[in-house]
Design a protein around this motif. Structure first.
Motif, short mmCIF file in Angstrom:
data_model
loop_
_atom_site.label_atom_id
_atom_site.label_comp_id
_atom_site.label_asym_id
_atom_site.label_seq_id
_atom_site.Cartn_x
_atom_site.Cartn_y
_atom_site.Cartn_z
N PRO A 92 0.83 -1.20 0.00
CA PRO A 92 0.00 0.00 0.00
C PRO A 92 0.88 1.26 0.00
N MET A 93 0.54 2.20 -0.86
CA MET A 93 1.37 3.39 -0.99
C MET A 93 1.51 4.14 0.32
N PHE A 94 0.46 4.13 1.13
CA PHE A 94 0.49 4.87 2.39
C PHE A 94 1.45 4.25 3.40
N ASN A 95 1.91 3.02 3.14
CA ASN A 95 2.86 2.36 4.03
C ASN A 95 4.30 2.48 3.54
N VAL A 96 4.49 3.09 2.38
CA VAL A 96 5.82 3.21 1.80
C VAL A 96 6.31 4.65 1.92
N HIS A 97 7.41 4.84 2.64
CA HIS A 97 7.97 6.18 2.82
C HIS A 97 9.41 6.29 2.31
N GLY A 98 10.01 5.17 2.01
CA GLY A 98 11.37 5.20 1.45
C GLY A 98 11.36 5.72 0.03
N LEU A 99 12.34 6.52 -0.32
CA LEU A 99 12.39 7.08 -1.68
C LEU A 99 12.86 6.05 -2.70
N GLN A 100 13.70 5.11 -2.30
CA GLN A 100 14.23 4.15 -3.26
C GLN A 100 13.15 3.30 -3.91
N PRO A 101 12.26 2.65 -3.16
CA PRO A 101 11.20 1.87 -3.83
C PRO A 101 10.29 2.73 -4.67
#
Length: 236
Positions: A92-101
């Motif tokens: 889920p996008m809201f769980n992803v905060h790293g810039l690399q992924p």
């Protein structure tokens, strides 16, 4: 553009790009006043604002691609909850905060749909060769969007680099002064016999480098977002 006049929930990308613009504008405003009215550790909120803007611009681009070209997020339709492909797993996008992924997904979309972009837009979508390294540098400093927001994180060694005020060696500080290098701003703690017990110096070289990279990348993605809105969403 039309989206500037509409509520965030009416934007093609659900407002991610517009909110990114607001964070970048706030960072620019603080950065422009920094030299005249410096405050202690002001590099932290400035860096955070730029860093968060970059995250939102990447998410905006991903959403625009998926909705415009009706690309599903794995088993989730393009109209569903946005997701990011991290390795082989859709998160889920809201769980992803790293810039690399986010950046990897961003690059995949541009590469996989290069023919469509070439045929249906009038924009040169090439990016600076250094962009990947800039993203890596930012990620190395703040991989979870917490480094600039909190005084302490799970990485205690890295936290020591957060402050512009660092523990220093008194002898080394004197050597710099004698060599007529740039002025040394220092705080010395002395004992009753006036011997130096602890020494601290102010060095904002690294923080200025980080802000420079963040600002450059945020501006690049701001321009990218503006063109994507114009070329792919009709300004919506």
């Amino acid at each position: 553009m039309l989206y500037m006049m509409l509520p965030l929930d009416r934007h093609f990308d659900s407002g991610f790009g517009a909110v990114a613009d607001s964070f970048r504008d706030a960072a620019d405003a603080l950065e422009n006043t920094r030299e005249n009215t410096p405050t202690l550790n002001d590099h932290l909120p400035i860096s955070y604002l730029y860093r968060h803007a970059i995250e939102l611009y990447l998410k905006s681009a991903i959403i625009i691609f998926h909705r415009k070209l009706n690309i599903p997020y794995g088993d989730t339709p393009a109209s569903g909850e946005p997701k990011v492909l991290d390795g082989a797993k859709w998160k889920p996008m809201f769980n992803v905060h790293g810039l690399q992924p986010l950046y990897r997904h961003f690059c995949f979309l541009f590469e996989d749909h290069a023919e469509y972009l070439s045929t249906h837009t009038n924009t040169d979508w090439s990016f600076p060769a250094e962009l990947g390294q800039w993203i890596s540098d930012i990620e190395e400093t703040d991989s979870s969007s917490t480094f600039f927001r909190y005084p302490v994180t799970k990485d205690k060694a890295k936290d020591k680099e957060k402050s512009a005020i660092r523990e220093d060696d008194y002898g080394a500080m004197l050597s710099k002064v004698k060599q007529n290098q740039r002025p040394v701003k220092a705080f010395l703690m002395v004992g009753q016999d006036q011997n130096v017990i602890e020494a601290f110096s102010l060095d904002d070289t690294r923080s200025k480098e980080i802000i420079g990279t963040l600002k450059q990348v945020a501006e690049l993605f701001s321009n990218c977002h503006a063109v994507m809105v114009g070329e792919l969403t009709g300004g919506a």
